[in-house]
Design an enzyme around this catalytic site. Structure first.
Site, short mmCIF file in Angstrom:
data_model
loop_
_atom_site.label_atom_id
_atom_site.label_comp_id
_atom_site.label_asym_id
_atom_site.label_seq_id
_atom_site.Cartn_x
_atom_site.Cartn_y
_atom_site.Cartn_z
N LYS A 204 0.84 -1.20 0.00
CA LYS A 204 0.00 0.00 0.00
C LYS A 204 0.87 1.25 0.00
CE LYS A 204 -3.41 2.27 2.92
NZ LYS A 204 -4.13 2.22 4.19
N GLU A 210 10.96 -4.73 3.63
CA GLU A 210 10.99 -6.15 3.26
C GLU A 210 10.53 -6.35 1.82
OE1 GLU A 210 9.65 -4.86 5.99
OE2 GLU A 210 9.81 -6.21 7.71
N GLY A 265 -4.38 -2.04 5.70
CA GLY A 265 -3.63 -3.19 5.20
C GLY A 265 -4.26 -4.53 5.56
N ARG A 266 -4.59 -4.71 6.85
CA ARG A 266 -5.11 -6.02 7.28
C ARG A 266 -6.55 -6.24 6.86
NH1 ARG A 266 -3.75 -2.59 11.11
NH2 ARG A 266 -5.28 -1.74 12.55
N GLU A 351 -3.38 -6.67 15.58
CA GLU A 351 -2.91 -5.39 15.06
C GLU A 351 -4.01 -4.33 15.21
OE1 GLU A 351 -1.67 -4.88 10.87
OE2 GLU A 351 0.22 -4.09 11.60
N HIS A 382 -3.33 -33.17 20.36
CA HIS A 382 -2.22 -34.01 20.84
C HIS A 382 -1.08 -33.14 21.34
CE1 HIS A 382 -4.30 -37.54 19.32
NE2 HIS A 382 -4.70 -36.72 18.37
N LYS A 510 10.28 -0.34 13.35
CA LYS A 510 10.71 -0.13 11.96
C LYS A 510 11.81 0.93 11.92
CE LYS A 510 6.40 -0.80 9.39
NZ LYS A 510 5.44 -0.13 8.53
O1 F6P Z 1 4.13 -3.16 9.61
C1 F6P Z 1 2.75 -3.22 9.61
C2 F6P Z 1 2.17 -2.76 8.33
O2 F6P Z 1 2.13 -1.39 8.36
C3 F6P Z 1 0.79 -3.38 8.12
O3 F6P Z 1 -0.22 -2.68 8.70
C4 F6P Z 1 0.73 -3.46 6.63
O4 F6P Z 1 -0.25 -4.33 6.18
C5 F6P Z 1 2.12 -3.92 6.32
O5 F6P Z 1 2.94 -3.20 7.22
C6 F6P Z 1 2.58 -3.75 4.90
O6 F6P Z 1 2.49 -2.42 4.50
P1 F6P Z 1 2.50 -2.03 2.98
O7 F6P Z 1 1.32 -2.62 2.32
O8 F6P Z 1 2.46 -0.54 2.96
O9 F6P Z 1 3.78 -2.55 2.37
#
Ligand code: F6P
Length: 545
Positions: A204, A210, A265-266, A351, A382, A510
């Site tokens: 987003k 990452e 995002g979530r 979150e 189990h 971060k």
């Molecule tokens: O680190 C958490 C977060 O901000 C989430 O809320 C989000 O879904 C994710 O990182 C990835 O963010 P992006 O879609 O901006 O790469």
């Protein structure tokens, strides 16, 4: 004292809790308990009868919802009010799955035409990949989709794709990469061919370290295989709200699918972030997923609270968090395809509701989001179920199971179901001391030994669970199920008066990570941080302990 804890219903619930009998008794007293405490909607059945609840507790919970204006808050979300106050944003994942002719306004602008245009673009893209019209740099059709993203831009598409495995059209294979650990992408690329692999980059913000790093690695892999810079457009598409950054990064403008500020995002799998799902299952299944979620949205927005599935589940969950100090809740999927659902609900709930100030910024004097964890039935039986049955912690459980299996071979499904129902029964009724003792009748043991063993075999019972059933796991029922949990999360956040839609807690880590990276790359010994961080950084630079 906060407004919430000073409400009449909160105070009454506190008193009432101690008067509730054991669930065994509640069932004995009311033969209709299942009929009275179960609900069917959107092709889902919720059995909430195995909870520490009687009519009074339930009506007090509904009163609590009224006192905290839950219905008004639901309307505010659906109508596009900027309920994410710290970011001044609307919260409109529901618009992504709403009927095309609906109007949903953000700052006076109807967002639905743009949502529909994006769906059309997704459909065309999916069809061009499936038909083989979309070609890689050597003219071959696409065989593999590698999705790169993290958090909300990863888990939703991954878990839904996994859950809908029986619906894959098998035109393409799917792979998901999130972690920045190089091993993750290296292992995925080992089974892919650069000539026929398409990367779907989901971010987003287009600024997540990452995702950017993994995308660069993927691009290098493609170029190393012999593709040129111009060929990159044939192998990379992106979903982002930051078109400028994406084009600067090298994604062709035509290959960018939009995202909007009003989708968290979530909560984003319903947007173009769900493109990997559509690529794997086909666009029709993706639309059915949206339709299932929309049906649950309508139910949540219109059903009276007493017949409102997300409201009931949210209030029950809150009952245990706030009045029984249940620190964790477990989600158990009795379906292999749904094995990722606990992790999905964990991200969604933790979150969203892992907050400790109210909307006005006041520190809370009550508990919010529980730790959500779980796994796949019957495996957990189990392992950690021991603690759920006999441990000192109270762990409310959700059991989720389709009545019909996609793979109905032999006695597997009957056994799976018997385990699921047997577990909820055992949790509820437990085993008394006299029952345990009776089981030892006839054994060659002394009375003292029998007494000691019986004490170990006692199970307190009265351990709560919900059971969610569906006829079959389909795109539509899955959509409804996920939407149910989204709204359950909302209900709790609304009653707690917190912002379920920001996530400031992830920011500090971060930022410090970026600072640490600079130190890892520097020639100098690190001495400026705390002793532990200095030592760990310097050990990493030395490469040995
Ligand atoms: O680190 C958490 C977060 O901000 C989430 O809320 C989000 O879904 C994710 O990182 C990835 O963010 P992006 O879609 O901006 O790469």
């Amino acid at each position: 004292m906060s407004f919430l804890t000073s409400t009449a219903s909160w105070q009454a619930l506190k008193q009432h809790k101690d008067t509730l009998p054991h669930m065994r008794q509640l069932f004995t007293e009311d033969a209709q308990r299942f009929e009275n405490m179960s609900l069917k909607s959107c092709d889902l059945l919720l059995d909430y009868s195995k909870n520490r609840l009687d009519d009074k507790a339930l009506s007090l919970l509904f009163k609590l919802a009224e006192e905290t204006q839950l219905s008004k808050k639901i309307t505010a979300m659906f109508s596009g009010e900027a309920i994410n106050t710290t970011e001044n944003r609307s919260v409109l994942h529901t618009a992504l799955r709403a009927k095309a002719d609906k109007q949903v306004f953000v700052d006076g602008v109807n967002v639905m035409p743009e949502v529909q245009q994006t769906l059309t673009k997704m459909k065309q893209f999916v069809e061009s990949v499936h038909s083989g019209e979309w070609k890689g740099y050597t003219g071959k059709s696409i065989t593999d989709i590698v999705s790169i993203g993290i958090g909300g831009s990863f888990l939703g598409p991954k878990i839904v794709s996994q859950a809908l495995r029986p619906y894959w059209n098998n035109k393409v294979n799917g792979h998901f990469v999130a972690n920045v650990d190089g091993t993750s992408i290296v292992e995925k690329l080992k089974v892919c061919d650069p000539e026929t692999t398409l990367f779907v980059m989901s971010s987003k913000s287009f600024s997540t370290q990452e995702t950017l790093t993994n995308t660069l690695t993927a691009k290098d892999w493609l170029l190393d295989a012999g593709a040129t810079q111009q060929d990159v457009a044939k192998h990379f598409v992106a979903i982002t709200s930051n078109v400028e950054q994406a084009t600067e990064f090298g994604i062709a403008e035509n290959n960018i699918f939009p995202m909007w500020d009003w989708v968290g995002g979530r909560y984003s799998l319903w947007s173009a972030i769900g493109l990997p799902i559509a690529l794997l299952t086909g666009f029709t299944a993706f639309k059915e997923l949206l339709a299932g979620a929309a049906e649950m949205d309508d139910h949540f927005a219109t059903a009276p609270l007493k017949q409102n599935m997300p409201a009931i589940m949210g209030l029950i969950s809150l009952w245990y968090s706030n009045f029984y100090q249940a620190q964790t809740q477990v989600v158990l999927s009795y379906d292999h395809y749904l094995r990722g659902i606990p992790a999905y609900i964990q991200q969604l709930d933790m979150e969203s509701n892992g907050k400790s100030v109210d909307l006005a910024g006041n520190e809370l004097d009550y508990t919010t989001g529980p730790v959500i964890w779980g796994g796949e039935g019957t495996n957990g039986q189990h392992a950690y179920h021991q603690l759920i049955h006999q441990g000192t912690a109270l762990i409310p459980a959700d059991f989720i199971m389709p009545l019909q299996s996609h793979n109905p071979i032999g006695v597997h499904h009957q056994q799976l179901a018997s385990n699921c129902f047997g577990q909820t029964q055992a949790l509820m009724q437990g085993r008394t001391y006299s029952e345990a003792l009776a089981e030892l009748d006839g054994k060659e043991l002394s009375d003292a030994q029998k007494d000691m063993i019986a004490k170990h075999k006692v199970m307190p019972g009265n351990r709560p669970s919900n059971t969610i059933l569906m006829d079959k796991l389909t795109p539509k029922t899955l959509g409804s199920l996920i939407s149910l949990y989204e709204h359950r999360t909302f209900v709790q956040g609304a009653v707690w008066d917190i912002n379920s839609f920001d996530q400031w807690g992830v920011e500090l880590g971060k930022a410090l990570g970026v600072d640490v990276l600079e130190r890892l790359e520097s020639q100098n010994n690190c001495t400026e941080l705390d002793a532990s961080s200095n030592a760990l950084i310097n050990l990493f630079k030395a490469g040995q302990i």
